[in-house]
Every structure is written in C-alpha cells, then in structure tokens.
Design an enzyme around this catalytic site. Sequence first.
Site, PDB file in Angstrom:
ATOM      1  N   ASP A 131     -16.952  -5.924  12.036  1.00  0.00           N
ATOM      2  CA  ASP A 131     -17.695  -7.142  12.260  1.00  0.00           C
ATOM      3  C   ASP A 131     -16.794  -8.379  12.375  1.00  0.00           C
ATOM      4  OD1 ASP A 131     -19.263  -9.397  11.494  1.00  0.00           O
ATOM      5  OD2 ASP A 131     -19.480  -8.730   9.472  1.00  0.00           O
ATOM      6  N   CYS A 191     -41.853  -7.240   9.926  1.00  0.00           N
ATOM      7  CA  CYS A 191     -40.727  -8.178   9.908  1.00  0.00           C
ATOM      8  C   CYS A 191     -41.077  -9.482  10.632  1.00  0.00           C
ATOM      9  CB  CYS A 191     -39.475  -7.544  10.505  1.00  0.00           C
ATOM     10  SG  CYS A 191     -39.646  -6.927  12.198  1.00  0.00           S
ATOM     11  N   CYS A 211     -32.580 -18.581  12.005  1.00  0.00           N
ATOM     12  CA  CYS A 211     -32.514 -17.619  10.900  1.00  0.00           C
ATOM     13  C   CYS A 211     -31.955 -18.281   9.635  1.00  0.00           C
ATOM     14  CB  CYS A 211     -31.615 -16.463  11.341  1.00  0.00           C
ATOM     15  SG  CYS A 211     -31.411 -15.183  10.122  1.00  0.00           S
ATOM     16  N   CYS A 241     -36.609  -9.760   6.272  1.00  0.00           N
ATOM     17  CA  CYS A 241     -37.037  -8.814   7.315  1.00  0.00           C
ATOM     18  C   CYS A 241     -36.620  -7.377   6.988  1.00  0.00           C
ATOM     19  CB  CYS A 241     -36.535  -9.236   8.698  1.00  0.00           C
ATOM     20  SG  CYS A 241     -34.751  -9.172   8.896  1.00  0.00           S
TER      21      CYS A 241
END
Length: 307
Positions: A131, A191, A211, A241
């Site tokens: 990531d 979600c 978000c 979520c």
Amino acid sequence: MNSKSKISAFIKSEAKRLGFLSCGIAKAGFLEEEAPRLEKWLKEGRHGQMQYMENHFDKRLDPTLLVDGAKSVISLLLNYYPEETHVDNTYKISKYAYGQDYHFVIKSKLKELLHSIQEHIGEVGGRAFVDSAPVLDKAWAAKSGLGWVGKNSNLLSKQVGSFFFIAELIVDIELEYDTPVTDHCGSCTACLDACPTQAIIEPYVVDGSKCISYFTIELKDNLPASMKGSFDNWAFGCDVCQDVCPWNRFSKPHHEPLFNPHPDLLSMTKKDWEEITEDTFRKVFKNSAVKRTKFEGLKRNINFLKE
C-alpha cells in the site's frame, strides 16, 4: 504436476507458514477493466486532496511498468481483526491502527517470502508492495480469487470478511494462476445505509473526499464545519462500512502479537482522549499508523468531535 503448480503450491504453503490468511496468484498485465473506472473517479475529484492518486496512472494499471519482466502478481491477506475493541461511548480509531504500523510488519514477512522463493527455485526478481506504491491491490486480490470488491469498495471474502491488509509480491516468473470468485453482495445495502457521511455514493463507488478516514487522516486543512456531528466519534479512520457488513460475522481474531494494542488504548475514556498529552500520544501510539496524523492532527480531530 508441472513445476509451475509445484512452485505455486510452495509459495502458498510458505505464505501460510508466515501467518498470512490467504494467498492468490494472477498473471501480471494491464488492468483493462479498472482503467476507465479509475480515470472517471479521478476526473470527478473523488480523491479530494489526495494528489498522489493522480500520479503514476499507467503504473497503477500495469505492474510490468513497476517491476522489470513482471509475470505474476502474488496477493496476500493478513488478518488484523482484534480480540476486543474500544469501550462504548468513547472516541474511536480504526481497528487496523490498534497495533504496530502494518507497513513494517508486512514488509518483513514479504521479504522473508521472497527470500524463501529464491532459496527454493533460484534466481527470481521481484518487489514487495504494501500500500505504499501505485498498485491497485484490491483489483489484484480479486483477480487472484481472494474475494470480490464489495459495494463499500473493500475486498470481501465469504470465509473471513474484510478486516485484513492486502499486500503483493510482483515477480518475474510464470506461475499457476487462480481465477476470480463471484460477487456475493446480492441486494444488501447495509454499508450504503450506514455510512455516516454518505460517502458511498452508489454501490461500488466511494467518494474518497467524503469519507471519515479521509477527513481524519488525509485532510491537512481544518475539518469542514458542514461535517460537524457526522463523524460518529471516529478520531482516526472509520470502520462503519465494515462493521455493518454481514460477511464480517466470519471475522476471527488475528494471531499477530505486533497488532495487539497498547494496554491503555482500549480503556481510554472521552476525557482521556480530550486531555491526551504529547507524551501519552507517543507512548500509546509508538510505531502505530496513528502517527501519520501526528499529535496535532489527532487533537484537531478530537476537538472537532467534542465541540
């Protein structure tokens, strides 16, 4: 049994030995389906101030541009679901940040896996990704059969839910490739219905700039007044979520001691959070991903929640 399937089986057994939940393998190449989706998402500004998302567009879609002679993408999942979570009615941080920063924990496991492969079969070129580089990890994990990308845009698995990290080894050898699994979200909209800031603007599309994770981690400016009262006590990241996803009924606690929280973390009350000092911050979040937002960032988030 040909050598490709033998080597692939060896890689999967080594991944298991190193503590990974699962391992899948896909053929390296251009991600045709993802290209128009990513382009549209960026054009619509869904990445907010995350300018880095615009960089290396071609590399994001084609691992052969990241690793010379790349033939295979090995995707790995590492569980981070904790044994216990925050006490009720306090400020919360995402479960993935309870323990030590996952980048370091996973990177060392990936290096060990690559070393094992090289010892087992000889010269193999490759790179490990956690990531931190332009790799579309969820797309590769889905391509290699580890799950499907759900309506909340997380990778979901029928066996283990979604509380796991995704990492990759991109290597220059051909392996036996896995096939994708089908989508099992069905007509569920848990979600979408639960997102406190309506960031999931339609099934499978998250507006990153709405978000809570974006606001509390990525946004460097002041938090927008229009969002007041909608953060649901999240001081760093957000798990809503995932918490409401029915597939997470199958999450089981991890066995990675490095992901265990500092003893004081889970018992912190609202008052403790509001009065947190820099010393306490350094002690409780030593080597934690929470350090990304720095002490000032965490204070900003907490002040925003309490005002």
